[in-house]
Scaffold this active site. Structure first.
Site, PDB file in Angstrom:
ATOM      1  N   HIS A   1      11.699   4.890  -4.678  1.00 25.02           N
ATOM      2  CA  HIS A   1      11.611   3.737  -3.792  1.00 25.02           C
ATOM      3  C   HIS A   1      12.665   2.997  -3.460  1.00 25.02           C
ATOM      4  CE1 HIS A   1       6.806   3.668  -4.231  1.00 25.02           C
ATOM      5  NE2 HIS A   1       7.075   3.388  -3.003  1.00 25.02           N
TER       6      HIS A   1
ATOM      7  N   CYS B   1       2.762   5.954  -0.262  1.00 24.60           N
ATOM      8  CA  CYS B   1       3.904   6.492  -0.864  1.00 24.60           C
ATOM      9  C   CYS B   1       3.283   7.254  -2.166  1.00 24.60           C
ATOM     10  CB  CYS B   1       4.707   5.360  -1.371  1.00 24.60           C
ATOM     11  SG  CYS B   1       5.822   4.501  -0.078  1.00 24.60           S
TER      12      CYS B   1
ATOM     13  N   ARG C   1      -3.938  -1.160   0.007  1.00 23.84           N
ATOM     14  CA  ARG C   1      -4.280  -2.626   0.101  1.00 23.84           C
ATOM     15  C   ARG C   1      -4.198  -3.050   1.698  1.00 23.84           C
ATOM     16  NH1 ARG C   1      -0.015  -5.880   1.028  1.00 23.84           N
ATOM     17  NH2 ARG C   1       1.493  -4.325   0.943  1.00 23.84           N
TER      18      ARG C   1
ATOM     19  N   GLU D   1      10.829   7.324  -8.993  1.00 20.30           N
ATOM     20  CA  GLU D   1       9.576   7.308  -9.597  1.00 20.30           C
ATOM     21  C   GLU D   1       9.220   8.221 -10.824  1.00 20.30           C
ATOM     22  OE1 GLU D   1       7.359   4.778  -9.441  1.00 20.30           O
ATOM     23  OE2 GLU D   1       8.284   3.792  -7.604  1.00 20.30           O
TER      24      GLU D   1
END
Length: 213
Positions: A164, A140, A87, A77
């Site tokens: 990831h 994360c 979410r 990332e």
């Protein structure tokens, strides 16, 4: 003290395992210079656990890893944002929305890993990889942002970032639903290539825009 600290997450979202933790555990079993720490997938507990690990190991390099189901590649990332917008609930049942990771903190932090050089090294090891420009807004990203804030404010001299990883084949098999996957041993190979590259490379590669996505 370990030269490299790697972290992975506990399983979440009903998954039986988390390949990020499985992979960093495997790397630590292979290498004496790597310490592996499992972080809880909980907004309230993850950053205190990360701070304790940094205090204990005092690494020069930190690689935090997390699961990104649906991705087909290992994806270092590039940027963490100061936003939590969950979410789904975390493992403690918390689901914060539109909240900062660090109140009054910078809007974002860039990784201090040479992500393009790392991607090149991972691909050279035979593992699919690409640079990612979004770590999401779940735990994360919180850990990625929190890590960079801790390195900037409490642990100067260390470099770090987040990567990831895809589902493992056993997760896809257990779900019965088609999805990209990558064996944990190959993810561990990728993390080793990433760490070795980050330890020796401080200036990133300059590559064409078409070479990443």
């Amino acid at each position: 003290m370990a030269r490299v600290l790697m972290t992975g997450f506990a399983p979440f979202g009903g998954e039986p395992v988390n390949p990020s933790w499985q992979a960093v555990s495997l790397v630590a079993a292979r290498r004496d210079d790597v310490a592996a720490v499992e972080l809880p997938c909980e907004f309230a507990a993850s950053l205190p656990a990360l701070r304790r690990a940094l205090s204990e190991h005092r690494p020069s390099l930190v690689v935090c890893a997390g699961q990104a189901g649906g991705r087909s590649e290992v994806t270092p990332e590039r940027v963490a944002i100061n936003l939590i917008d969950a979410r789904i609930p975390d493992n403690a049942g918390a689901q914060p929305l539109d909240a900062p990771v660090v109140p009054d903190g910078p809007a974002a932090y860039f990784t201090t890993l040479p992500v393009k050089a790392c991607v090149a090294a991972i691909r050279a090891a035979g593992v699919p990889a690409s640079v990612s420009h979004t770590a999401g807004t779940y735990v994360c990203n919180q850990v990625f942002y929190g890590l960079m804030h801790l390195l900037a404010t409490e642990f100067p001299g260390a470099r770090g970032g987040f990567v990831h990883v895809p589902f493992s084949p056993e997760q896809v098999a257990a779900s019965g639903k088609p999805a990209p996957s990558l064996g944990v041993d190959r993810v561990a190979d990728a993390l080793e290539a990433l760490a070795d590259t980050a330890l020796r490379v401080t200036e990133d590669l300059a590559v064409s825009a078409g070479a990443e996505h």
